[in-house]
Enzyme design. Structure first.
Site, PDB file in Angstrom:
ATOM      1  N   SER A 335       0.802  -1.215   0.000  1.00  0.00           N
ATOM      2  CA  SER A 335       0.000   0.000   0.000  1.00  0.00           C
ATOM      3  C   SER A 335       0.843   1.277   0.000  1.00  0.00           C
ATOM      4  CB  SER A 335      -0.975  -0.028   1.174  1.00  0.00           C
ATOM      5  OG  SER A 335      -2.106   0.737   0.864  1.00  0.00           O
ATOM      6  N   ASP A 346       7.833   4.790 -11.754  1.00  0.00           N
ATOM      7  CA  ASP A 346       7.189   5.410 -12.916  1.00  0.00           C
ATOM      8  C   ASP A 346       8.033   6.541 -13.492  1.00  0.00           C
ATOM      9  OD1 ASP A 346       5.049   3.703 -12.627  1.00  0.00           O
ATOM     10  OD2 ASP A 346       3.528   5.292 -12.666  1.00  0.00           O
ATOM     11  N   LYS A 360      -1.435  -4.197  -2.871  1.00  0.00           N
ATOM     12  CA  LYS A 360      -2.617  -3.689  -2.179  1.00  0.00           C
ATOM     13  C   LYS A 360      -2.885  -2.258  -2.633  1.00  0.00           C
ATOM     14  CE  LYS A 360      -5.083  -2.039   1.514  1.00  0.00           C
ATOM     15  NZ  LYS A 360      -5.339  -0.651   1.913  1.00  0.00           N
TER      16      LYS A 360
END
Length: 581
Positions: A335, A346, A360
């Protein structure tokens, strides 16, 4: 303590693996969510969940056709059926009924039909959640570890009631509040030792060299629960920060302090270790990622509600670190940890090293209910800056399978279970990453599973050093030490294991009938055993943080992270986040 009505809602988003927990995926998840007696009977709990599902799907299903003709099931129908089921159980069950457990199981069963992360909290669990988010809880202040024959003090937290009372490394819990604790798990000891601030807890411990159990009455007090458990310098100007204690209210400030301190020690590169970090507060994850990504860049997208309204959370701006960065993850990184790692990946801001993260990407909000209980309910989903979903598939409906998944799992015939196909996403530099599979590392280094011999060595190292620091190993009485010094950093020459000391360890282990180690086995794992002895010595004399440093210095994943630093340096120049350099 403020009383909160059922209509008041804590709007803080939770970004944790199970909405609130910080433990290893299945065993610790079950131990933390389920009572010990329930844990021993997991199939029974599964039946309870199925029964609740039967009440919702079966009893209601009996009337579903008629209800559908009349416009579907209503809230009034649901309430009436639940009340009727409750009355039938109370009036007819042939045994003692624990109403609180019945209510808890019913609500949790309903929530688990939605997703694996929506959870009910009884009074004790909700209080613990609040304590964890505030980076402090009330107890006595010890790190404990479960060994083969009981739960032992591994380390004492400085400035806490435990230190003032005189608890020591190696003390074994015998009783807590008059109850026999010799067969308890570590979580049971923790649960019974924690309590209200200013209240006493009575316990007895077994101590090496003392004939009778040593009794203590300790007044509970505040115990810090930091996100960063340790940080130190590695070779070649590389700093290491273990951000493993979740994302709490103080996480970003702790990170800033650690970075500034390491810079003073000459840090030029950074390893940020998020392994086994289960997540925490969303805003803190954004602040942590903002330490490395320029202001204005999206850190995470949150899609809320059934219509999927999108909200982008940008980096907060301010001073940004431009040094080469490696982020470490594993199956226990979930998470909020995945939000940080996903943003770094990214934007090609750093290299991700380790093994696949948990996966998650569901967001929970805390809803407070009457009588001090509450629940976390999924209200949104997380996506990385370039649109990858963090959430792993849970459509099988099996809570057990979901929490025991492995990246390299096999089916019943021994064939590798393929990963979900995932949704491809292209980064700014043209790399293809996939959504729906958690965060996959750029450099994969699966941890080496401890073979049985190494696990036995771990136990023997603890029991040997426990005797050693008590002055009970003949010829090594100078190692006697009654109190940790709370030094956090180990220097290269500290606690070197001489051949003579190692021979004493081998002799001790071979004489221990519980070790099941042979001379040949000891020869095979000699180098590993030396490092484990050094780790225990650092813990017993300095602190658990010092012992952790010794462990990390011999960690193959950390070694690979150091090797990956040149690639991380290239990314700083090519990612385009900081202009021309």
């Amino acid at each position: 303590m403020l009383r909160v009505s059922s209509r008041q809602v804590n709007r803080r988003f939770l970004a944790t693996k199970s909405g609130h927990r910080s433990y290893v995926i299945i065993e610790s998840y079950l131990r933390s969510r389920l009572k010990p007696r329930m844990l021993k009977n997991f199939p029974i709990i599964a039946i309870v969940v199925i029964v609740v599902g039967a009440v919702v799907g079966g009893v209601f299903g009996h009337r579903s056709d008629a209800a559908a003709e009349q416009g579907g099931v209503t809230n009034e129908m649901i309430t009436k059926q639940l009340r009727e089921a409750d009355k039938v159980i109370i009036d007819n069950y042939a045994g003692k009924i624990a109403l609180e457990d019945l209510t808890e199981g019913s609500i949790q069963g309903m929530l688990w039909t939605l997703d694996p992360h929506s959870s009910f909290f009884n009074r004790r669990e909700l209080k613990k959640l609040d304590e964890e988010q505030s980076s402090q809880f009330y107890g006595i202040g010890v790190s404990i570890f479960q060994h083969r024959d009981g739960v032992y003090v591994q380390s004492v937290v400085p400035g806490t009631p435990a230190e003032k009372a005189g608890l020591r490394y190696g003390d074994k819990f015998m009783t807590v509040e008059g109850k026999d604790a010799t067969e308890w798990t570590a979580s049971e000891v923790s649960k019974n030792v924690r309590g209200e601030r200013g209240t006493p807890v009575k316990l007895t411990v077994e101590r090496v060299g003392v004939k009778d159990p040593v009794a203590f009455e300790i007044i509970r007090g505040g115990v810090p629960l930091p996100s960063i458990r340790n940080y130190f310098m590695l070779p070649n100007g590389t700093g290491y920060i273990a951000l493993t204690g979740g994302f709490q209210q103080t996480t970003a400030d702790e990170l800033t302090e650690a970075i500034n301190d390491l810079k003073k020690q000459g840090m030029k590169n950074l390893i940020l270790d998020l392994r086994n970090n289960p997540g925490g507060i969303l805003e803190q994850a954004v602040e942590v990622a903002s330490k490395f990504i320029p202001g204005g860049q999206t850190i995470v997208s949150v899609k809320t509600g059934r219509l999927g309204q999108k909200r982008d959370l940008p980096a907060i701006g301010g001073d940004v670190e431009t040094m080469p960065l490696v982020v470490m993850i594993n199956g226990g990184s979930a998470s909020a940890s995945e939000i940080v790692a996903g943003a770094i990946q990214d934007y090609d801001r750093g290299v991700i090293v380790g093994s696949d993260s948990f996966g998650k990407g569901l967001v929970q909000r805390i809803f407070r209910l009457p009588y001090g209980t509450g629940l976390t309910l999924t209200t949104a989903r997380y996506y990385t800056p370039f649109g990858r979903s963090l959430q792993r598939d849970y459509s099988s409906g099996s809570i057990y399978d979901y929490y025991t998944h492995l990246a390299d799992a096999e089916d019943s015939e021994g064939h590798a279970v393929p990963k979900p196909e995932g949704v491809p996403v292209k980064t700014a530099n043209g790399r293809i990453l996939y959504g729906g599979r958690g965060i996959e590392p750029d450099v994969r280094v699966d941890p080496i599973a401890d073979p049985q011999k190494k696990a036995k060595v771990n136990e023997e190292a603890f029991f040997f050093v426990r005797q050693l620091v008590a002055g009970k190993i003949p010829g090594f009485e100078t190692y006697k030490n009654d109190k940790q010094s709370f030094v956090n950093v180990v220097r290269p020459g500290d606690f070197a294991v001489s051949d003579k000391l190692f021979d004493a360890f081998v002799k001790f282990s071979l004489a221990d009938k519980e070790s099941h180690l042979s001379t040949a086995a000891m020869d095979e794992v000699a180098a590993y055993a030396r490092s484990r002895i050094r780790e225990e010595l650092a813990t017993a004399n300095y602190s658990s943080e010092a012992g952790f440093q010794v462990l990390m210095e011999n960690d193959p994943q950390v070694a690979k992270a150091i090797e990956s630093m040149p690639e991380a340096s290239k990314l700083v120049d090519t990612a385009g986040l900081f202009g021309q350099r």
